[in-house]
Design an enzyme around this catalytic site. Sequence first.
Site, PDB file in Angstrom:
ATOM      1  N   GLY A   1       4.264  -3.884  -9.314  1.00 34.20           N
ATOM      2  CA  GLY A   1       2.974  -3.271  -8.978  1.00 34.20           C
ATOM      3  C   GLY A   1       2.388  -2.472 -10.128  1.00 34.20           C
ATOM      4  O   GLY A   1       1.802  -1.405  -9.921  1.00 34.20           O
ATOM      5  N   ALA A   2       2.505  -3.000 -11.333  1.00 35.30           N
ATOM      6  CA  ALA A   2       2.044  -2.249 -12.517  1.00 35.30           C
ATOM      7  C   ALA A   2       0.587  -2.540 -12.868  1.00 35.30           C
ATOM      8  O   ALA A   2       0.096  -2.079 -13.887  1.00 35.30           O
ATOM      9  CB  ALA A   2       2.943  -2.545 -13.709  1.00 35.30           C
ATOM     10  N   SER A   3      -0.120  -3.291 -12.008  1.00 31.45           N
ATOM     11  CA  SER A   3      -1.514  -3.633 -12.335  1.00 31.45           C
ATOM     12  C   SER A   3      -2.445  -2.449 -12.167  1.00 31.45           C
ATOM     13  O   SER A   3      -3.511  -2.403 -12.766  1.00 31.45           O
ATOM     14  CB  SER A   3      -1.992  -4.788 -11.445  1.00 31.45           C
ATOM     15  OG  SER A   3      -2.000  -4.378 -10.094  1.00 31.45           O
ATOM     16  N   ARG A   4      -2.057  -1.491 -11.334  1.00 30.91           N
ATOM     17  CA  ARG A   4      -2.942  -0.333 -11.090  1.00 30.91           C
ATOM     18  C   ARG A   4      -2.134   0.806 -10.483  1.00 30.91           C
ATOM     19  O   ARG A   4      -0.927   0.666 -10.242  1.00 30.91           O
ATOM     20  CB  ARG A   4      -4.125  -0.717 -10.193  1.00 30.91           C
ATOM     21  CG  ARG A   4      -3.751  -1.408  -8.927  1.00 30.91           C
ATOM     22  CD  ARG A   4      -4.941  -2.186  -8.342  1.00 30.91           C
ATOM     23  NE  ARG A   4      -4.486  -3.119  -7.320  1.00 30.91           N
ATOM     24  CZ  ARG A   4      -4.373  -2.802  -6.034  1.00 30.91           C
ATOM     25  NH1 ARG A   4      -4.703  -1.594  -5.631  1.00 30.91           N
ATOM     26  NH2 ARG A   4      -3.936  -3.691  -5.166  1.00 30.91           N
TER      27      ARG A   4
ATOM     28  N   ASN B   1       8.148  -0.186  -7.493  1.00 37.85           N
ATOM     29  CA  ASN B   1       6.971   0.650  -7.236  1.00 37.85           C
ATOM     30  C   ASN B   1       6.019   0.050  -6.209  1.00 37.85           C
ATOM     31  O   ASN B   1       5.489   0.773  -5.378  1.00 37.85           O
ATOM     32  CB  ASN B   1       6.219   0.891  -8.548  1.00 37.85           C
ATOM     33  CG  ASN B   1       4.810   1.381  -8.292  1.00 37.85           C
ATOM     34  OD1 ASN B   1       4.593   2.543  -7.942  1.00 37.85           O
ATOM     35  ND2 ASN B   1       3.842   0.491  -8.420  1.00 37.85           N
TER      36      ASN B   1
ATOM     37  N   SER C   1       8.053   7.688  -0.476  1.00 36.29           N
ATOM     38  CA  SER C   1       6.878   8.488  -0.094  1.00 36.29           C
ATOM     39  C   SER C   1       7.343   9.705   0.689  1.00 36.29           C
ATOM     40  O   SER C   1       8.398   9.668   1.339  1.00 36.29           O
ATOM     41  CB  SER C   1       5.951   7.649   0.795  1.00 36.29           C
ATOM     42  OG  SER C   1       4.957   8.459   1.383  1.00 36.29           O
TER      43      SER C   1
ATOM     44  N   TYR D   1       5.009   2.261   8.001  1.00 35.48           N
ATOM     45  CA  TYR D   1       5.175   2.747   6.619  1.00 35.48           C
ATOM     46  C   TYR D   1       6.326   3.742   6.534  1.00 35.48           C
ATOM     47  O   TYR D   1       7.199   3.625   5.663  1.00 35.48           O
ATOM     48  CB  TYR D   1       3.863   3.385   6.176  1.00 35.48           C
ATOM     49  CG  TYR D   1       3.788   3.814   4.727  1.00 35.48           C
ATOM     50  CD1 TYR D   1       3.765   2.875   3.705  1.00 35.48           C
ATOM     51  CD2 TYR D   1       3.688   5.161   4.385  1.00 35.48           C
ATOM     52  CE1 TYR D   1       3.654   3.266   2.373  1.00 35.48           C
ATOM     53  CE2 TYR D   1       3.567   5.566   3.065  1.00 35.48           C
ATOM     54  CZ  TYR D   1       3.552   4.615   2.063  1.00 35.48           C
ATOM     55  OH  TYR D   1       3.441   5.002   0.744  1.00 35.48           O
TER      56      TYR D   1
ATOM     57  N   LYS E   1       9.802   3.515   4.327  1.00 31.93           N
ATOM     58  CA  LYS E   1      10.121   4.481   3.270  1.00 31.93           C
ATOM     59  C   LYS E   1      11.418   5.234   3.596  1.00 31.93           C
ATOM     60  O   LYS E   1      12.215   5.530   2.696  1.00 31.93           O
ATOM     61  CB  LYS E   1       8.947   5.440   3.040  1.00 31.93           C
ATOM     62  CG  LYS E   1       7.688   4.741   2.492  1.00 31.93           C
ATOM     63  CD  LYS E   1       7.943   3.993   1.171  1.00 31.93           C
ATOM     64  CE  LYS E   1       6.672   3.482   0.525  1.00 31.93           C
ATOM     65  NZ  LYS E   1       6.913   2.759  -0.741  1.00 31.93           N
TER      66      LYS E   1
HETATM   67  P1  NAP Z   1      -1.943   0.709  -5.118  1.00 33.45           P
HETATM   68  O1  NAP Z   1      -2.895   1.473  -5.972  1.00 33.45           O
HETATM   69  O2  NAP Z   1      -2.411   0.175  -3.801  1.00 33.45           O
HETATM   70  O3  NAP Z   1      -1.309  -0.471  -5.999  1.00 33.45           O
HETATM   71  C1  NAP Z   1      -0.361  -1.290  -5.372  1.00 33.45           C
HETATM   72  C2  NAP Z   1       0.345  -2.125  -6.407  1.00 33.45           C
HETATM   73  O4  NAP Z   1       1.315  -2.927  -5.726  1.00 33.45           O
HETATM   74  C3  NAP Z   1      -0.602  -3.069  -7.127  1.00 33.45           C
HETATM   75  O5  NAP Z   1      -0.174  -3.223  -8.461  1.00 33.45           O
HETATM   76  C4  NAP Z   1      -0.431  -4.349  -6.338  1.00 33.45           C
HETATM   77  O6  NAP Z   1      -0.690  -5.519  -7.091  1.00 33.45           O
HETATM   78  C5  NAP Z   1       1.046  -4.288  -6.015  1.00 33.45           C
HETATM   79  N1  NAP Z   1       1.351  -5.131  -4.864  1.00 33.45           N
HETATM   80  C6  NAP Z   1       0.935  -4.992  -3.598  1.00 33.45           C
HETATM   81  N2  NAP Z   1       1.388  -6.014  -2.856  1.00 33.45           N
HETATM   82  C7  NAP Z   1       2.108  -6.808  -3.679  1.00 33.45           C
HETATM   83  C8  NAP Z   1       2.805  -8.028  -3.521  1.00 33.45           C
HETATM   84  N3  NAP Z   1       2.843  -8.673  -2.343  1.00 33.45           N
HETATM   85  N4  NAP Z   1       3.428  -8.559  -4.583  1.00 33.45           N
HETATM   86  C9  NAP Z   1       3.381  -7.957  -5.782  1.00 33.45           C
HETATM   87  N5  NAP Z   1       2.720  -6.816  -6.011  1.00 33.45           N
HETATM   88  C10 NAP Z   1       2.080  -6.255  -4.966  1.00 33.45           C
HETATM   89  O7  NAP Z   1      -0.658   1.572  -4.777  1.00 33.45           O
HETATM   90  P2  NAP Z   1      -0.176   3.006  -5.308  1.00 33.45           P
HETATM   91  O8  NAP Z   1      -0.927   4.040  -4.553  1.00 33.45           O
HETATM   92  O9  NAP Z   1      -0.131   3.050  -6.782  1.00 33.45           O
HETATM   93  O10 NAP Z   1       1.312   3.026  -4.699  1.00 33.45           O
HETATM   94  C11 NAP Z   1       2.435   2.629  -5.451  1.00 33.45           C
HETATM   95  C12 NAP Z   1       3.679   3.033  -4.674  1.00 33.45           C
HETATM   96  O11 NAP Z   1       3.647   4.430  -4.422  1.00 33.45           O
HETATM   97  C13 NAP Z   1       3.794   2.357  -3.304  1.00 33.45           C
HETATM   98  O12 NAP Z   1       5.158   2.058  -3.047  1.00 33.45           O
HETATM   99  C14 NAP Z   1       3.323   3.432  -2.341  1.00 33.45           C
HETATM  100  O13 NAP Z   1       3.864   3.284  -1.057  1.00 33.45           O
HETATM  101  C15 NAP Z   1       3.827   4.675  -3.047  1.00 33.45           C
HETATM  102  N6  NAP Z   1       3.117   5.896  -2.687  1.00 33.45           N
HETATM  103  C16 NAP Z   1       1.789   6.044  -2.937  1.00 33.45           C
HETATM  104  C17 NAP Z   1       1.172   7.227  -2.602  1.00 33.45           C
HETATM  105  C18 NAP Z   1      -0.286   7.476  -2.847  1.00 33.45           C
HETATM  106  O14 NAP Z   1      -0.798   8.544  -2.455  1.00 33.45           O
HETATM  107  N7  NAP Z   1      -1.009   6.579  -3.488  1.00 33.45           N
HETATM  108  C19 NAP Z   1       1.899   8.263  -1.998  1.00 33.45           C
HETATM  109  C20 NAP Z   1       3.240   8.075  -1.756  1.00 33.45           C
HETATM  110  C21 NAP Z   1       3.851   6.894  -2.109  1.00 33.45           C
HETATM  111  P3  NAP Z   1      -2.134  -6.255  -7.077  1.00 33.45           P
HETATM  112  O15 NAP Z   1      -2.980  -5.529  -8.088  1.00 33.45           O
HETATM  113  O16 NAP Z   1      -1.806  -7.657  -7.432  1.00 33.45           O
HETATM  114  O17 NAP Z   1      -2.700  -6.124  -5.697  1.00 33.45           O
END
Ligand code: NAP
Length: 222
Positions: free
Chosen positions: A8-11, A63, A115, A128, A132
């Site tokens: 998930g390193a694209s964003r 991630n 999380s 979710y 987690k």
């Molecule tokens: P995000 O901005 O929604 O980005 C999600 C990443 O996961 C993207 O790179 C996406 O790739 C990839 N992904 C999703 N589904 C996938 C699949 N089927 N196969 C391969 N890659 C996939 O998420 P984020 O907020 O950075 O969250 C990253 C991690 O942190 C997650 O585990 C999330 O649960 C955790 N987290 C986030 C928060 C928060 O506040 N944001 C808080 C606590 C925990 P594409 O670009 O190809 O879609």
Amino acid sequence: MRTALVTGASRGIGKAIASELAAGGWKILAPSRAELDLLAPESVERFCAGIRGAAAVDALINNAGINMLNLVTDLQDDDWAAMLQVNVTAPRKLIQAVAGGMTSRHWGRIVNISSVFGIVSRAGRAAYSTTKAAINGFTRTAAIELGPEGILVNAVCPGYVETDLTYINNSPADIDAIKQTIPLRRLAAPNEIARLVAFLCSDANTYLTGQTVIADGGFTCL
Ligand code: NAP
């Protein structure tokens, strides 16, 4: 040069982790969705077979994660299965794929991005939170089994981070209200989580394993 595999390193947080590690001298493997679709078991199997046979992965950062909201009474089987697959099963498969190489080199770092909702919860987060909490439990067992092999395994539990996921699941009014529940009165920037992950992956981390490290601006203290 050591190699880190970041899903998930694209964003979002994953992109920040990849940048932070690259700045610290790591070679980064950041598979695109076409190369590794965590939702598709056959894609995960194919990718894991490639890892086992070839690249040395010194650090794995599980991630990528998904979070479809639904009340307990409305939970859908397909959402439930998808969240378990992406947030728990695929990370487990990747850990299994890299553990052998790490064992043979007697050095490895695994960080599972969990999380705060694996520790506490909120309406709509049942699936979710289940995933987690599961990865937190898996982290502890993996740390016990892989510790003797020189592999440190930790989970990082971010609070609210400024990423697409947060803005999709919370309205601007929600976010304003959330900030008031965080002692630091703001969301985290992705690089604040990335710096913690970089430390956990580094040689400076020699004794921290099996932990769920909460980085939430104090959110879970209230
Ligand atoms: P995000 O901005 O929604 O980005 C999600 C990443 O996961 C993207 O790179 C996406 O790739 C990839 N992904 C999703 N589904 C996938 C699949 N089927 N196969 C391969 N890659 C996939 O998420 P984020 O907020 O950075 O969250 C990253 C991690 O942190 C997650 O585990 C999330 O649960 C955790 N987290 C986030 C928060 C928060 O506040 N944001 C808080 C606590 C925990 P594409 O670009 O190809 O879609």
